[in-house]
Design a protein around this motif. Structure first.
Motif, mmCIF file in Angstrom:
data_model
loop_
_atom_site.group_PDB
_atom_site.id
_atom_site.type_symbol
_atom_site.label_atom_id
_atom_site.label_comp_id
_atom_site.label_asym_id
_atom_site.label_seq_id
_atom_site.Cartn_x
_atom_site.Cartn_y
_atom_site.Cartn_z
ATOM 1 N N GLY A 55 -34.350 20.994 -106.438
ATOM 2 C CA GLY A 55 -34.487 22.200 -105.633
ATOM 3 C C GLY A 55 -35.931 22.433 -105.255
ATOM 4 N N ARG A 77 -32.658 24.820 -113.360
ATOM 5 C CA ARG A 77 -31.563 25.601 -112.807
ATOM 6 C C ARG A 77 -30.479 25.787 -113.880
ATOM 7 N N ASN A 102 -29.047 29.421 -103.336
ATOM 8 C CA ASN A 102 -29.512 28.050 -103.075
ATOM 9 C C ASN A 102 -28.571 27.012 -103.714
ATOM 10 N N GLU A 103 -27.325 27.364 -103.841
ATOM 11 C CA GLU A 103 -26.310 26.464 -104.388
ATOM 12 C C GLU A 103 -25.017 26.647 -103.593
ATOM 13 N N ARG A 120 -24.425 19.550 -109.926
ATOM 14 C CA ARG A 120 -24.986 20.874 -109.595
ATOM 15 C C ARG A 120 -23.864 21.860 -109.279
ATOM 16 N N PHE A 124 -22.907 25.365 -111.449
ATOM 17 C CA PHE A 124 -22.835 26.671 -110.799
ATOM 18 C C PHE A 124 -21.469 27.314 -111.052
#
Length: 425
Positions: A55, A77, A102-103, A120, A124
């Motif tokens: 990121g 993250r 941002n995901e 990722r 999340f």
């Protein structure tokens, strides 16, 4: 965990990539902060996308200086998601999370660019499940961020979103997320409406456009509309009739133009979200420029109203309501919007509302010790908004008065005096 800070003095230096790669290999930083990059926008994103980090955040440059990049690996993250998940068991309160995460959660959240990283996405999702969060959904265009690149390199993503737990959802059953029109930033504004009654209506159209004089063709229009040797009343009548048509056909109504542009941009951005089209991308760029011009005109009208108000003496001649101009001047940040809307409505309807047309008449003695009616002169204490409207009208008419009024008229025009008649005689 290692954090690397480096003032690189320009990320376009040929040695930048070699040096940074060597620093990363040697020190294995989890977070890298690079300052004085002197590169911003999409160029910065292109560079950081090629670096071995998950990121990145970019602060744009100021001219040819500045620029900050913050890059991090997935572990950091992961720490954020872990901290959020640890908060959830500590309370049973209503909880809302709204912002740029941002995901993304699925491939439908992205169009163009590299595919999603499954690890990722799963991290999340696990965080949201641990917190008991539910996606609030959205109304409007599907994506909230675009990279503003040409076709072939164009990327769209849904990064800005809202999540809430069941307690919050039960409190606000009709709450909904609206993706508003993207006009300036690469992110669109996100509106959370607690009662989902649709978006608020914009101001109604009005017949008198405040910013006529900002139009480059307005001077030519006035010259064509007015007769040099015609009486003032006929000139005014002809000008009034012509300018209403000109306003609709040439200049256009500010609020109506703004409303139409927002509607067109909303439709175009929704279509672009379904598939790229070079024509639509170019049209969106053109409409965004027009929207900026409309916002500038709106700002100029605000300044016009403010100038009219500040030209009044603060503590003199209050209106029938007993309020001086100083009250509105001192508390402009609180009452400014109401004042501007009231003035707009007067021009829109071409009518002064009865509550603004009320006047308090009082008598002022012509000299000390006045003892009869003839020794007093009446004055009218008008409403403050009434005075602001007249100030604006006077300001707009002043540049045209020398051409509208006969040269033989020696009053009411700057530079002409009644004494001139005596000199000529």
């Amino acid at each position: 965990m290692n954090i690397l800070l480096w003032n690189c003095r320009g990320a376009l230096n040929p040695l930048f990539h070699v040096t940074l790669k060597n620093l990363i290999v040697t020190h294995s930083p989890s977070i890298v902060i690079i300052t004085e990059t002197r590169v911003g926008g999409e160029r910065a994103k292109d560079i950081t996308d090629r670096l071995p980090f998950d990121g990145a955040l970019h602060a744009d440059t100021i001219g040819y200086s500045g620029g900050i990049w913050v890059l991090w690996k997935l572990e950091e993250r992961k720490l954020l998601w872990k901290n959020l998940a640890s908060i959830a068991p500590m309370h049973d309160l209503p909880w809302l999370m709204l912002g740029d995460f941002n995901e993304m959660l699925s491939s439908s959240d992205k169009l163009g660019g590299n595919p999603l990283i499954p690890r990722r996405v799963q991290m999340f999702k696990d965080c949201l499940d641990s917190c008991g969060m539910v996606d609030l959904g959205f109304h409007g265009p599907r994506f909230t961020w675009v990279n503003k690149r040409e076709v072939g390199h164009f990327i769209q993503e849904r990064l800005d979103r809202g999540f809430a737990n069941s307690e919050w959802r039960r409190m606000y059953l009709e709450a909904a997320i609206h993706h508003l029109v993207r006009t300036h930033s690469d992110h669109c504004p996100v509106l959370l409406k607690m009662d989902n009654n649709g978006l608020s209506n914009l101001s109604r159209s009005f017949r008198f456009q405040p910013m006529w004089m900002s139009h480059p063709l307005f001077s030519d229009f006035v010259a064509d509309s007015c007769m040099d040797d015609g009486p003032l009343n006929l000139n005014v009548e002809k000008f009034t009739a012509d300018v209403k048509i000109w306003n609709k056909e040439v200049f256009g109504d500010i609020f109506q133009r703004k409303k139409r542009l927002e509607a067109r941009l909303r439709g175009i951005q929704s279509r672009i979200a379904d598939g790229l089209n070079l024509y639509l991308l170019n049209l969106e760029c053109q409409l965004r420029k027009e929207y900026s011009e409309v916002l500038q005109s709106e700002e100029e009208f605000w300044l016009e109203v403010k100038e009219g108000l500040w030209s009044l003496k603060p503590l003199k001649a209050p209106g029938p309501d007993g309020i001086h101009a100083g009250f509105f001047q001192a508390y402009w940040q609180l009452v400014g919007t109401s004042v501007v809307n009231e003035v707009c409505k007067v021009f829109q309807d071409s009518t002064m509302p009865p509550h603004l047309n009320e006047t308090l008449i009082t008598l002022i003695p012509k000299y000390p010790g006045a003892d009869c009616l003839a020794s007093f002169r009446p004055i009218s204490l008008c409403n403050i908004v009434y005075k602001v409207v007249t100030k604006i009208i006077v300001k707009r008419l002043r540049p045209f008065l020398p051409n509208l009024i006969s040269p033989l008229q020696t009053a009411f025009v700057l530079g002409r005096m009644g004494l001139d008649n005596m000199i000529i005689a």
